[in-house]
Design a protein around this motif. Sequence first.
Motif, mmCIF file in Angstrom:
data_model
loop_
_atom_site.group_PDB
_atom_site.id
_atom_site.type_symbol
_atom_site.label_atom_id
_atom_site.label_comp_id
_atom_site.label_asym_id
_atom_site.label_seq_id
_atom_site.Cartn_x
_atom_site.Cartn_y
_atom_site.Cartn_z
ATOM 1 N N GLY A 380 0.494 -1.473 0.014
ATOM 2 C CA GLY A 380 0.048 -0.033 -0.406
ATOM 3 C C GLY A 380 0.539 1.128 0.275
ATOM 4 N N ASP A 381 2.356 1.258 0.937
ATOM 5 C CA ASP A 381 2.924 2.381 0.692
ATOM 6 C C ASP A 381 3.660 2.939 -0.462
ATOM 7 O OD1 ASP A 381 2.574 2.834 2.937
ATOM 8 O OD2 ASP A 381 4.321 1.318 3.890
ATOM 9 N N ASP A 382 3.734 1.762 -1.550
ATOM 10 C CA ASP A 382 4.804 1.583 -2.827
ATOM 11 C C ASP A 382 3.547 2.539 -3.452
ATOM 12 O OD1 ASP A 382 6.841 0.939 -1.646
ATOM 13 O OD2 ASP A 382 6.844 -0.849 -2.997
ATOM 14 N N VAL A 383 2.173 1.587 -3.252
ATOM 15 C CA VAL A 383 1.255 2.238 -4.126
ATOM 16 C C VAL A 383 0.575 3.833 -3.962
ATOM 17 C CG1 VAL A 383 -1.261 2.300 -5.182
ATOM 18 C CG2 VAL A 383 0.846 0.306 -5.130
ATOM 19 N N LYS A 384 0.913 3.729 -2.651
ATOM 20 C CA LYS A 384 0.493 5.322 -2.337
ATOM 21 C C LYS A 384 0.953 6.589 -3.005
ATOM 22 C CE LYS A 384 -0.466 8.277 1.747
ATOM 23 N NZ LYS A 384 -0.143 8.450 2.936
ATOM 24 N N ARG A 385 2.762 5.669 -2.754
ATOM 25 C CA ARG A 385 3.938 6.863 -3.382
ATOM 26 C C ARG A 385 3.990 7.214 -4.769
ATOM 27 N NH1 ARG A 385 6.340 4.329 1.128
ATOM 28 N NH2 ARG A 385 7.526 2.776 -0.117
ATOM 29 N N PHE A 386 3.429 6.030 -5.039
ATOM 30 C CA PHE A 386 3.092 6.306 -6.891
ATOM 31 C C PHE A 386 2.389 6.626 -6.793
ATOM 32 C CE2 PHE A 386 1.685 4.878 -11.213
ATOM 33 C CZ PHE A 386 3.222 4.993 -11.519
ATOM 34 N N VAL A 387 1.083 7.321 -6.926
ATOM 35 C CA VAL A 387 -0.069 7.457 -7.021
ATOM 36 C C VAL A 387 -0.056 9.228 -6.521
ATOM 37 C CG1 VAL A 387 -2.714 8.515 -6.373
ATOM 38 C CG2 VAL A 387 -1.775 5.987 -6.631
ATOM 39 N N GLU A 388 0.480 9.351 -6.115
ATOM 40 C CA GLU A 388 1.151 11.130 -5.149
ATOM 41 C C GLU A 388 1.840 11.659 -6.496
ATOM 42 O OE1 GLU A 388 2.021 10.906 -0.879
ATOM 43 O OE2 GLU A 388 0.476 11.050 -0.353
ATOM 44 N N ARG A 389 3.348 11.139 -6.582
ATOM 45 C CA ARG A 389 4.268 11.591 -7.099
ATOM 46 C C ARG A 389 3.761 11.431 -8.869
ATOM 47 N NH1 ARG A 389 6.569 13.227 -11.128
ATOM 48 N NH2 ARG A 389 9.125 12.771 -11.220
ATOM 49 N N PHE A 390 2.690 11.315 -9.484
ATOM 50 C CA PHE A 390 2.140 11.292 -11.091
ATOM 51 C C PHE A 390 0.585 11.583 -10.717
ATOM 52 C CE2 PHE A 390 5.659 8.726 -10.350
ATOM 53 C CZ PHE A 390 6.325 8.362 -11.877
ATOM 54 N N ALA A 391 0.249 12.201 -9.724
ATOM 55 C CA ALA A 391 -0.813 12.649 -9.606
ATOM 56 C C ALA A 391 -1.128 13.928 -11.406
ATOM 57 C CB ALA A 391 -1.383 13.800 -8.209
ATOM 58 N N CYS A 392 -1.842 13.617 -11.596
ATOM 59 C CA CYS A 392 -2.028 14.619 -12.311
ATOM 60 C C CYS A 392 -3.825 15.178 -12.953
ATOM 61 C CB CYS A 392 -2.020 14.160 -14.233
ATOM 62 S SG CYS A 392 -1.746 13.078 -14.985
#
Length: 591
Positions: A380-392
Amino acid sequence: MRTVSPVVRADSDPVRDLQKKSSAVTLSDMEMFIFPDLIFSLVLANIMSPEIWKWRDDPWFAGMQKKGMTARINRLKQYIMDRYTFNLDLDTWGLTTQEREIGRFSGFIDRQTLAQSNALFGYEGDKYYFDIDIRRHFGLDKYDSSVIPYWKTETVEAMTAFVRRDGYECGAGECVSLAALYAAALFIVLGVPLSRIYLMATPLHSQNFIDVDDGIITNNRRIVTKKMWCNGTELSAQARRAIEHEKITFVTHETGWIHTVYSEATIDREVYRGFSEKLESYLFSELTPELLGNFLRQSPKARRCFYVRASVGGRRMFLELERAFAYEADVSYKVTDETRNKLLACVEQGEFVTEPCSEALVLDDIEEYLREHPVDVASGDDVKRFVERFACPCVDVREMMADLISFCRTRPRLPSAAEKEFVPSGVPLGIEPGMTREEIIDRVMSLRRTNEYCRMAVYAWRDMRDADDEEPFLLAARERNPVCITESAEKFPDDAGLVGYVLDMCAESIYSEPFRMAQPDEVWNFRCGDGAERALMLAVALKSRHPERKYKVELRGGSACVLYEDESGAGCVKTAEMPSFKSLGARMWSV
């Protein structure tokens, strides 16, 4: 409701046992759902048949021992693709009704249970199958809602004989037929042990899992490797569909089977556990830059928000990912591998832009992130970081990530082992690569009373040598061959015309052995048959026209006669006589 499995032995229930043996002759999808022994029994019947053994002498397979197993299976795949096409029309084996089939099996299973797992009785899978309107998809919408197809599974002989039908240039078969063909061919031609072959049935499809290398799934005529499972192509999307959208109704293996609706299972418990783990491993791939690109290839909604970066004339330029994928159709290069630059070099310069849309994402940036910060889709942490990094604003990255996780990990809905009582399936098959065809036949025959697969394989093989046990074949001939009845009535409304047509048919049987028999609809569809086979088909068709008559087929002295008892009691009237080369001795069959 606790549904007891149909693990029957001879004479335990004579009515049910007769239906099971007769079902092994016709092998409809419905019958195999009720009796899961039957599909592996068909595999054994195909292994005993001479057809696939001939393939081993084909130059196509010369020198295969020097190749790896995946390469050898690919070679076999091409051989099958060149000789068989997929067929699922409603005309080949005709129609029946839900009421009629429920009547046959009312003592074995209830309609509510069928509706939960059988596509012909109401089950339509997940949203995908509701969306396509399953009855319209199969051409059933023009009939009453109770009408369903027989969809009989063909033996290898029947599959090969499709070349005799109008409109076919080669053999054909439906998905279960192709699954059984693959299983037998893998064993005979490539020497893959039966212990490594698992047949999986869903309500709408049948596939095999082959436990070699990283795993291979056969899907109709094609095969799908682990790498292909996630390559994002249309062919792979079709292969994924059944496991993604449907539950797996039953799994069969040489040690036995496990079925969703039955409380007992005959497969070896440890074998099933191992299979489940291997299948789940096959269906999971780590998220890599290449896998992300493959996901976008099959996801139009997500890829419209992506660009790829390129160097054009020494300048940094950008191309819509949609356009980059479109070029894949014309060249051998891919967006998702090391050939991307070669693909981009084929793109007209005017299609590039100097800056991507401000709301879009650049695929190269995400690929770099994945290489430097690997994402575990189970974290869940890896997925959360990815989502936050590439939110558009262009794409809901959270939703895209959920779809991407599903793309990386398909969770098969297998029958639950925890809910089953595992019971022995009988004496182990003991059929191994290296055995001759004759040794295998002897082995199957020796296990007829101690292994259920072998007992049913005799009927699937159409072995008619035992005159005391011919009723299953005759019951199937009388009750489940609608095509020769309906089509003969349309083409030859008068009896004389039908008799003349049958007498002039090709006298060759699709079953080369003198003790194996074709069913009436096989004779009609392939327009050929030994005299005994044609006589039986003629008697079935005439009986439907004159139900008051008592028709018989007499085999004697190398000929087959169709007779009926004269209503005046004066004796039997001979309708037709034709030579027969089947070695069945003197027989009299009532139709």
